[in-house]
Design a protein around this motif. Sequence first.
Motif, PDB file in Angstrom:
ATOM      1  N   ALA A  24      55.516  42.694  37.609  1.00  0.00           N
ATOM      2  CA  ALA A  24      55.904  41.779  36.539  1.00  0.00           C
ATOM      3  C   ALA A  24      56.043  40.327  36.995  1.00  0.00           C
ATOM      4  O   ALA A  24      55.856  39.412  36.195  1.00  0.00           O
ATOM      5  CB  ALA A  24      57.215  42.246  35.910  1.00  0.00           C
ATOM      6  N   ILE A  25      56.347  40.113  38.250  1.00  0.00           N
ATOM      7  CA  ILE A  25      56.551  38.746  38.736  1.00  0.00           C
ATOM      8  C   ILE A  25      55.209  38.159  39.155  1.00  0.00           C
ATOM      9  O   ILE A  25      54.555  38.667  40.061  1.00  0.00           O
ATOM     10  CB  ILE A  25      57.546  38.722  39.913  1.00  0.00           C
ATOM     11  CG1 ILE A  25      58.904  39.251  39.457  1.00  0.00           C
ATOM     12  CG2 ILE A  25      57.681  37.319  40.475  1.00  0.00           C
ATOM     13  CD1 ILE A  25      59.890  39.462  40.569  1.00  0.00           C
ATOM     14  N   ALA A  26      54.824  37.071  38.499  1.00  0.00           N
ATOM     15  CA  ALA A  26      53.564  36.390  38.812  1.00  0.00           C
ATOM     16  C   ALA A  26      53.797  35.346  39.899  1.00  0.00           C
ATOM     17  O   ALA A  26      54.923  34.870  40.075  1.00  0.00           O
ATOM     18  CB  ALA A  26      53.019  35.738  37.553  1.00  0.00           C
ATOM     19  N   TYR A  88      54.450  43.262  45.452  1.00  0.00           N
ATOM     20  CA  TYR A  88      54.159  41.846  45.219  1.00  0.00           C
ATOM     21  C   TYR A  88      53.223  41.301  46.292  1.00  0.00           C
ATOM     22  O   TYR A  88      52.263  40.596  45.992  1.00  0.00           O
ATOM     23  CB  TYR A  88      55.455  41.034  45.181  1.00  0.00           C
ATOM     24  CG  TYR A  88      55.216  39.569  44.895  1.00  0.00           C
ATOM     25  CD1 TYR A  88      55.099  39.124  43.588  1.00  0.00           C
ATOM     26  CD2 TYR A  88      55.084  38.649  45.926  1.00  0.00           C
ATOM     27  CE1 TYR A  88      54.862  37.792  43.309  1.00  0.00           C
ATOM     28  CE2 TYR A  88      54.845  37.310  45.662  1.00  0.00           C
ATOM     29  CZ  TYR A  88      54.735  36.890  44.353  1.00  0.00           C
ATOM     30  OH  TYR A  88      54.494  35.571  44.087  1.00  0.00           O
ATOM     31  N   THR A  89      53.487  41.630  47.536  1.00  0.00           N
ATOM     32  CA  THR A  89      52.644  41.154  48.633  1.00  0.00           C
ATOM     33  C   THR A  89      51.233  41.726  48.540  1.00  0.00           C
ATOM     34  O   THR A  89      50.250  41.021  48.763  1.00  0.00           O
ATOM     35  CB  THR A  89      53.269  41.518  49.984  1.00  0.00           C
ATOM     36  OG1 THR A  89      54.586  40.973  50.043  1.00  0.00           O
ATOM     37  CG2 THR A  89      52.454  40.981  51.142  1.00  0.00           C
ATOM     38  N   ALA A  90      51.116  42.992  48.201  1.00  0.00           N
ATOM     39  CA  ALA A  90      49.797  43.621  48.092  1.00  0.00           C
ATOM     40  C   ALA A  90      48.987  43.031  46.938  1.00  0.00           C
ATOM     41  O   ALA A  90      47.782  42.810  47.071  1.00  0.00           O
ATOM     42  CB  ALA A  90      49.948  45.128  47.915  1.00  0.00           C
ATOM     43  N   LEU A  91      49.644  42.752  45.825  1.00  0.00           N
ATOM     44  CA  LEU A  91      48.929  42.228  44.666  1.00  0.00           C
ATOM     45  C   LEU A  91      48.550  40.763  44.811  1.00  0.00           C
ATOM     46  O   LEU A  91      47.503  40.337  44.326  1.00  0.00           O
ATOM     47  CB  LEU A  91      49.773  42.401  43.395  1.00  0.00           C
ATOM     48  CG  LEU A  91      49.951  43.817  42.878  1.00  0.00           C
ATOM     49  CD1 LEU A  91      50.881  43.829  41.683  1.00  0.00           C
ATOM     50  CD2 LEU A  91      48.610  44.424  42.514  1.00  0.00           C
ATOM     51  N   HIS A  92      49.394  39.990  45.463  1.00  0.00           N
ATOM     52  CA  HIS A  92      49.191  38.537  45.513  1.00  0.00           C
ATOM     53  C   HIS A  92      48.975  38.037  46.935  1.00  0.00           C
ATOM     54  O   HIS A  92      49.344  36.925  47.270  1.00  0.00           O
ATOM     55  CB  HIS A  92      50.389  37.843  44.893  1.00  0.00           C
ATOM     56  CG  HIS A  92      50.709  38.344  43.523  1.00  0.00           C
ATOM     57  ND1 HIS A  92      49.858  38.188  42.446  1.00  0.00           N
ATOM     58  CD2 HIS A  92      51.760  39.042  43.045  1.00  0.00           C
ATOM     59  CE1 HIS A  92      50.381  38.749  41.367  1.00  0.00           C
ATOM     60  NE2 HIS A  92      51.546  39.272  41.715  1.00  0.00           N
ATOM     61  N   GLN A  93      48.337  38.842  47.759  1.00  0.00           N
ATOM     62  CA  GLN A  93      48.126  38.494  49.151  1.00  0.00           C
ATOM     63  C   GLN A  93      47.274  37.243  49.310  1.00  0.00           C
ATOM     64  O   GLN A  93      47.528  36.411  50.172  1.00  0.00           O
ATOM     65  CB  GLN A  93      47.487  39.661  49.879  1.00  0.00           C
ATOM     66  CG  GLN A  93      47.346  39.478  51.355  1.00  0.00           C
ATOM     67  CD  GLN A  93      46.836  40.733  52.017  1.00  0.00           C
ATOM     68  OE1 GLN A  93      46.560  41.718  51.379  1.00  0.00           O
ATOM     69  NE2 GLN A  93      46.716  40.691  53.327  1.00  0.00           N
ATOM     70  N   SER A  94      46.284  37.078  48.477  1.00  0.00           N
ATOM     71  CA  SER A  94      45.389  35.927  48.608  1.00  0.00           C
ATOM     72  C   SER A  94      46.116  34.610  48.300  1.00  0.00           C
ATOM     73  O   SER A  94      45.819  33.594  48.896  1.00  0.00           O
ATOM     74  CB  SER A  94      44.181  36.080  47.692  1.00  0.00           C
ATOM     75  OG  SER A  94      44.598  36.127  46.340  1.00  0.00           O
ATOM     76  N   THR A  95      47.066  34.631  47.386  1.00  0.00           N
ATOM     77  CA  THR A  95      47.794  33.395  47.055  1.00  0.00           C
ATOM     78  C   THR A  95      48.908  33.120  48.060  1.00  0.00           C
ATOM     79  O   THR A  95      49.305  31.981  48.225  1.00  0.00           O
ATOM     80  CB  THR A  95      48.404  33.474  45.643  1.00  0.00           C
ATOM     81  OG1 THR A  95      49.288  34.588  45.580  1.00  0.00           O
ATOM     82  CG2 THR A  95      47.313  33.621  44.591  1.00  0.00           C
TER      83      THR A  95
END
Length: 98
Positions: A24-26, A88-95
């Motif tokens: 849920a956290i972007a 969160y880290t797995a989903l937004h690793q590139s950012t």
Amino acid sequence: MALEKVYYMRLVLGIIAGVIAGVAIAPGTDQGTAIGLALGIAVAFFVISVIIGRSLAKGQPKEVQKKAGYDGLVPFIFMNLLAMIIVYTALHQSTILK
């Protein structure tokens, strides 16, 4: 026996709440909103677990019923945080790695 079920049920609900919060956290969310969202999800799942825990402890002595209300609080918190951070880290690793 009932307290073991409550303990593991809280552990699993902590993981589920952490996964939901991590999704849920972007990345662009400000810190206050992210903390509020994560805490809101955790509190909602903990209230659900208190209700389920008390229903599992029905028919047990009063001491067991009182303990079932909050047994497993620490694993719930740690598994919630662990799952939230990993998802969160797995989903937004590139950012994160920019």
